[in-house]
Scaffold this motif. Sequence first.
Motif, mmCIF file in Angstrom:
data_model
loop_
_atom_site.group_PDB
_atom_site.id
_atom_site.type_symbol
_atom_site.label_atom_id
_atom_site.label_comp_id
_atom_site.label_asym_id
_atom_site.label_seq_id
_atom_site.Cartn_x
_atom_site.Cartn_y
_atom_site.Cartn_z
ATOM 1 N N ASP A 205 0.826 -1.216 0.000
ATOM 2 C CA ASP A 205 0.000 0.000 0.000
ATOM 3 C C ASP A 205 0.857 1.261 0.000
ATOM 4 O O ASP A 205 0.408 2.310 0.476
ATOM 5 C CB ASP A 205 -0.954 -0.001 1.198
ATOM 6 N N ASP A 206 2.048 1.186 -0.522
ATOM 7 C CA ASP A 206 2.954 2.333 -0.548
ATOM 8 C C ASP A 206 2.272 3.541 -1.186
ATOM 9 O O ASP A 206 1.648 3.434 -2.249
ATOM 10 C CB ASP A 206 4.214 1.965 -1.342
ATOM 11 N N SER A 207 2.370 4.690 -0.527
ATOM 12 C CA SER A 207 1.698 5.891 -1.014
ATOM 13 C C SER A 207 2.356 7.123 -0.435
ATOM 14 O O SER A 207 2.879 7.109 0.686
ATOM 15 C CB SER A 207 0.212 5.871 -0.605
ATOM 16 N N GLU A 208 2.326 8.213 -1.205
ATOM 17 C CA GLU A 208 2.835 9.490 -0.711
ATOM 18 C C GLU A 208 1.808 10.191 0.172
ATOM 19 O O GLU A 208 2.136 11.152 0.861
ATOM 20 C CB GLU A 208 3.219 10.389 -1.891
ATOM 21 N N PHE A 212 -5.070 9.212 2.805
ATOM 22 C CA PHE A 212 -6.127 9.095 1.805
ATOM 23 C C PHE A 212 -5.814 8.009 0.778
ATOM 24 O O PHE A 212 -6.320 8.034 -0.341
ATOM 25 C CB PHE A 212 -6.356 10.447 1.115
ATOM 26 N N ASN A 213 -4.992 7.065 1.193
ATOM 27 C CA ASN A 213 -4.678 5.950 0.319
ATOM 28 C C ASN A 213 -5.503 4.730 0.719
ATOM 29 O O ASN A 213 -5.429 4.264 1.857
ATOM 30 C CB ASN A 213 -3.189 5.588 0.401
ATOM 31 N N GLY A 235 -7.962 0.260 -5.588
ATOM 32 C CA GLY A 235 -8.737 -0.304 -4.499
ATOM 33 C C GLY A 235 -7.961 -1.412 -3.818
ATOM 34 O O GLY A 235 -6.729 -1.403 -3.793
ATOM 35 N N GLY A 236 -8.669 -2.381 -3.272
ATOM 36 C CA GLY A 236 -8.037 -3.433 -2.492
ATOM 37 C C GLY A 236 -7.900 -4.738 -3.253
ATOM 38 O O GLY A 236 -8.681 -5.029 -4.157
ATOM 39 N N VAL A 237 -6.884 -5.508 -2.887
ATOM 40 C CA VAL A 237 -6.681 -6.845 -3.421
ATOM 41 C C VAL A 237 -7.170 -7.828 -2.364
ATOM 42 O O VAL A 237 -6.586 -7.939 -1.291
ATOM 43 C CB VAL A 237 -5.204 -7.105 -3.747
ATOM 44 N N VAL A 238 -8.263 -8.525 -2.651
ATOM 45 C CA VAL A 238 -8.887 -9.404 -1.668
ATOM 46 C C VAL A 238 -8.171 -10.746 -1.593
ATOM 47 O O VAL A 238 -7.865 -11.243 -0.513
ATOM 48 C CB VAL A 238 -10.375 -9.620 -2.004
ATOM 49 N N LYS A 239 -7.908 -11.356 -2.736
ATOM 50 C CA LYS A 239 -7.203 -12.641 -2.771
ATOM 51 C C LYS A 239 -6.499 -12.804 -4.101
ATOM 52 O O LYS A 239 -7.022 -12.386 -5.143
ATOM 53 C CB LYS A 239 -8.169 -13.813 -2.563
ATOM 54 N N VAL A 240 -5.326 -13.434 -4.065
ATOM 55 C CA VAL A 240 -4.591 -13.802 -5.273
ATOM 56 C C VAL A 240 -4.106 -15.232 -5.088
ATOM 57 O O VAL A 240 -3.537 -15.572 -4.053
ATOM 58 C CB VAL A 240 -3.386 -12.877 -5.531
ATOM 59 N N TYR A 551 -13.761 10.229 8.584
ATOM 60 C CA TYR A 551 -13.313 11.300 7.693
ATOM 61 C C TYR A 551 -13.447 10.936 6.226
ATOM 62 O O TYR A 551 -13.556 11.815 5.371
ATOM 63 C CB TYR A 551 -11.885 11.727 8.032
ATOM 64 N N TYR A 552 -13.439 9.631 5.895
ATOM 65 C CA TYR A 552 -13.647 9.260 4.499
ATOM 66 C C TYR A 552 -15.013 8.609 4.272
ATOM 67 O O TYR A 552 -15.602 8.745 3.203
ATOM 68 C CB TYR A 552 -12.537 8.347 3.982
#
Length: 651
Positions: A205-208, A212-213, A235-240, A551-552
């Motif tokens: 989930d790397d983000s600057e 809000f990521n 968005g999100g990765v639920v399963k791989v 907040y979101y």
Amino acid sequence: MTRKTSIQDIFKINSVSSPKVGADQRITTLITHLDEEKNDYITNLYRLQDGAMQQLTYQPERLSNIRHSNDDQWMLFIAKADDKPQVFLLNTAGGERVQLTKEKEGVNSADFSNDGKKVYYHVSNEKGNGEGEEKSKDEKDKKPEPVVIDRMKYKADSLGLLKEKYQAVKAIDLETREDEILFEGEENFTLHEMIGGDVYVYSTDDSEDPDFNFNQTLYIKNGDQQPKEVPTAEGGVVKVEASPDGEHLLIVEMGREFENATHATLHVYNIDTGDKKHITEGLDKPVGDYVAADTQQAIEPNPAQWISDTRFVFLVSDNGSVNLYEGSVQGETRPLLEDRHHIFGMDATEDFAVLAISSHASPGELYRFDFDSKKLEQLTHVNRTYVEETELVDPEDITFNSEDGTEVHGWFMKPAGFEDGGSYPMITNIHGGPHAFYGNTFFHEMQVLAAKGYGVLFVNPRGSHSYSQSFVDAVRGDYGGGDYSDIMAGVEYITGKYDWIDQDNLGVTGGSYGGFMTNWIVGHTNRFKAAVTQRSICNWVSFRGVSDIGYYFTDWQIQAEFGDIDKMWHHSPIKYVDAIDTPLLILHSERDFRCPIEQGEQLYIALKYQKKETQFVRFPEADHNLSRTGKPNLRIERLTHLTDWFGKYLD
């Protein structure tokens, strides 16, 4: 002679969950019961052996994360040691468990490597507290310290205030017991799959802008080569999961096109060519299980799974049920097992699936579904005695049209022991979410209300899952609009259908979003004689700043930005407190960080200020999930207060 459901039945109901099939095709499962004396949940590991249940663990604890090694020599699971979750090994031939890890912050999840020589696992490391730094174990002289916060995601329901931690991936050699760090940093890594011995499939989930990521990026890394990004929706990765031949990835992802109302979707990715195929595009239903229920425990979601190099099975929330589907790398899909049921656990081989299935009159059992014959065979009977001894009400399915013509689906229970010619009160029960759904599953609370002599109405208003994407999205920006109309249309439909329902003795209740809607309803109609609001929202203006997601969530659901006080206030039930004449019981948990208790406090004071009929019950040591996973004695107290309130006001 059967008996009616009682509040105390939570101690009689067993939850069978998280089935796993080993390479030798022997099946393990978790069984959870509530211990009244210990006032806690006990989860133990069982194996199905020659048609019987063999108990493998006996300690009064909660187990999770059962895995079988590919050579079937070992099983692993996570249990607490020194109050931290650690990985344990259990030889399939028998013997004592062996503690594999001793991580100071505990282990989040774990699995065997393909060759069975290593275990990969996830840990959360506190920022600035490296591997070599040990904390003092002597806490007796510890003084209170301030908590410095510089993030917006600084607390979470059930956890409280969060230290700044990041998930890392480690591996431990089963022979030498030496461990190594595979991925770590100031970002959260998740290892989804290993292909061969040196190909990692992971997300981060790397983000600057971490506040809000809400996005995870998926990668494939081959040995020392640079990682290659696998395209996924924001968005999100639920399963791989990698196919057995290592040529494709099965990906379940949750996009953000409709924020948290977005359907989970299933995709197949060709590792060699980079082609990605959207498998469920034509279904318009979400992949996975989103049912609201109150008895299933120790559930490990498994939305999709390979059963051969080219075929896979997956779960779909589908018109009030959770059903089993099959798909292929060519993009074909077809239903395998559809019924009036809730599949809440799955594992599969090339020939069969093992499913945990519940229905309105069954808390849940394990079944074997044969892919060729389509035969469904019951494997466990952990709740047989309870079901045989208890009068459980199987509701009728209902479908009706809302005020604007929208079709709405739901269920209606007659009172237990119903007799023609009588007159019975009715209670409407509203689910949370709002993007969950009531389904064809066992719901203890509904059975208790029916046993108390009430008709019970529960419907899926717009916003509920298991229907179309447009239906799920329709509630956003319209809380108290179409959803309110859907629920009230259900009340009018069922009271018009049955003249034995006492029109002057109607009650309403709900929790979380259902609590919001209960508050909204009593502020907009006097149709109900009594109401119970649980873990509710009454004021979106303050909710924005006090909820762990406020907040979101307020942006996404109310669609009101920070400065739009008028819109937040318009959708706040407390605005309409002057119009509330229905006696209202407020139930709230002290440690609820999702819908904080200040929401209940505001509503209670506003009602008492105006000398309205109300009562406020606060539950200590309880969070937002009190009704599902709270301390057993508090779950008993919650249902007792709820039924006593209706017993007081409904004749």
